[in-house]
Design an enzyme around this catalytic site. Sequence first.
Site, PDB file in Angstrom:
ATOM      1  N   GLU A  55       0.521  -1.017   0.084  1.00  0.00           N
ATOM      2  CA  GLU A  55      -0.139   0.221   0.014  1.00  0.00           C
ATOM      3  C   GLU A  55       0.700   1.329   0.395  1.00  0.00           C
ATOM      4  O   GLU A  55       1.849   1.578   1.159  1.00  0.00           O
ATOM      5  CB  GLU A  55      -0.507   0.138   1.208  1.00  0.00           C
ATOM      6  CG  GLU A  55      -1.739   0.783   1.395  1.00  0.00           C
ATOM      7  CD  GLU A  55      -1.272   2.112   1.750  1.00  0.00           C
ATOM      8  OE1 GLU A  55      -1.433   3.465   0.522  1.00  0.00           O
ATOM      9  OE2 GLU A  55      -1.562   2.323   2.784  1.00  0.00           O
ATOM     10  N   CYS A  71      -2.467   8.607   3.919  1.00  0.00           N
ATOM     11  CA  CYS A  71      -2.527   8.308   2.402  1.00  0.00           C
ATOM     12  C   CYS A  71      -3.701   8.446   1.779  1.00  0.00           C
ATOM     13  O   CYS A  71      -4.263   8.505   0.925  1.00  0.00           O
ATOM     14  CB  CYS A  71      -1.918   6.488   2.183  1.00  0.00           C
ATOM     15  SG  CYS A  71      -2.539   5.663   3.115  1.00  0.00           S
TER      16      CYS A  71
END
Length: 516
Positions: free
Chosen positions: A287, A321
């Site tokens: 990720e 994020c």
Amino acid sequence: MIPYSPEPLVDFSVQANLDAFNAALEKVTRELGKTYPLVIGGEEIFTDRLLDSYNPSNRSEIVGRVSKASQADVDRAFQVATETFKTWSRVPAEQRTGYLFKAAAIIRRRKHEFSSWLLLESGKSRAEADADTAECIDFLEYYGRQMIALAERGKHTLVPLPGEDNQMHYIPLGVGVVIPPWNFPLAIMGGMTAAAIVAGNTVLLKPASPTPVIAYKFLEVLKEVGLPDGVVNFVPGDPQEIGDYMVDHRLTRFVTFTGSRDVGLRINERAAKRAPGQLWIKRVIAEMGGKDAIIVDESADLELAAKNIVASAFGFCGQKCSACSRVIAHEAVYDELLQRVVELTKELKVGDVRDAGNYMGPVIDEKAYKKITEYIQIGKQEGKLMCGGEATETPGYFIQPTIFADVAPTARISQEEIFGPVVAFTKVKSFDEAIAVANNTEFGLTGSVFTRNRQHIEQARAEFHVGNLYFNRKSTGAIVGVHPFGGFNMSGTDSKAGGPDYLLLFTQPKVSSEVL
């Protein structure tokens, strides 16, 4: 699956809850400055080289010192993990899940204590730290239940054939390298580790350099619940010295990583190359970040949108994020929305998070501080500074929440991941243009749309290319089991952490067929 409910968040407007947290914070503060070892096969190893963890709110305060692993230490950890895998992989799934449930119970009982470590080591506010700790508990509970379901899955999914007994079992991969981020140093670190081990793998855990102490505290919990030695091996160290070495190692079966695009791509590239003696294709679960947009159309509830933009952009200093770093607003509501977001942002207080009155604390370290302040200077050339733009690195790394208006979709601050409290506003003439602008980056992690228009909702469902899309709510705050999390394009491998498919990434299906 055995019923699962997300861990409730603490309401810090209740004085009793605030008092309980502050008592835990005082306790943790008295424990600052200790030295922590490597842990390999259950053995504590203190090395001459130390990694200092600082409080980003006050750089003169050391949270703890953690021993650094050398390549020789890493080799030893691989050997131990490989040997341990032979027995751990044969432990029944129901027994492995028991360790996760016990760990969750311990962290739940000591929730404020773990959140206090997060406050001091990562600079999270009480609310942000509490959410991090709650998410760690959720991962432990959820993955435990998912493993029980996965163990039963192969028995019931194959097509029956008369005269044969056919079974499919999901077996573990082997030894994995876990490389978690510093921004969710308990939740994501714990979730990545728990998923790997509950599936029957053994791991080398390399914590993020700014936040190794909270990872060690998690390891103490695993020891307390009786997890066998060698299942999790704690090997902090310099990324330049041991990072590539761990990824390249012939005994590495998989790498699970959360962090920047550049590091994720480097891991993916290196893992694709076969090392001498390597028997498998390494699996990478990554990720890698985002450039997340919130779209506001002309029908939206502007007050709702404004409040959620501020929460999405400036919670934990935008160091998520999933944080909103772009607002794409229809020209009919652009000015009103911008004005309201600026008003709300100016009300935010920034400072040492030990003061409960501060909404935002520091950014994580000097490297982040320099990167973000450089982008603020770029933003002054690319847009109109509406608020913020100020920063200080004494006593901690504090940056005011910053808003730029009238930013072109192709501007650097519209395209590049800043990972800080900076948001760019862009004006559009139509919803079609808004979707096009939102998709015009190399990332595809999260996005939000504020609208009362059902047609726009369905259009966004089909065309807004992100892994997690939200309507009329913030772009942050995915809940384990409710919002499986992971994105497209340069945001990673869309691994969907906290989802029903995640454990499959740590296993491989094996079919056996017996003639009756």
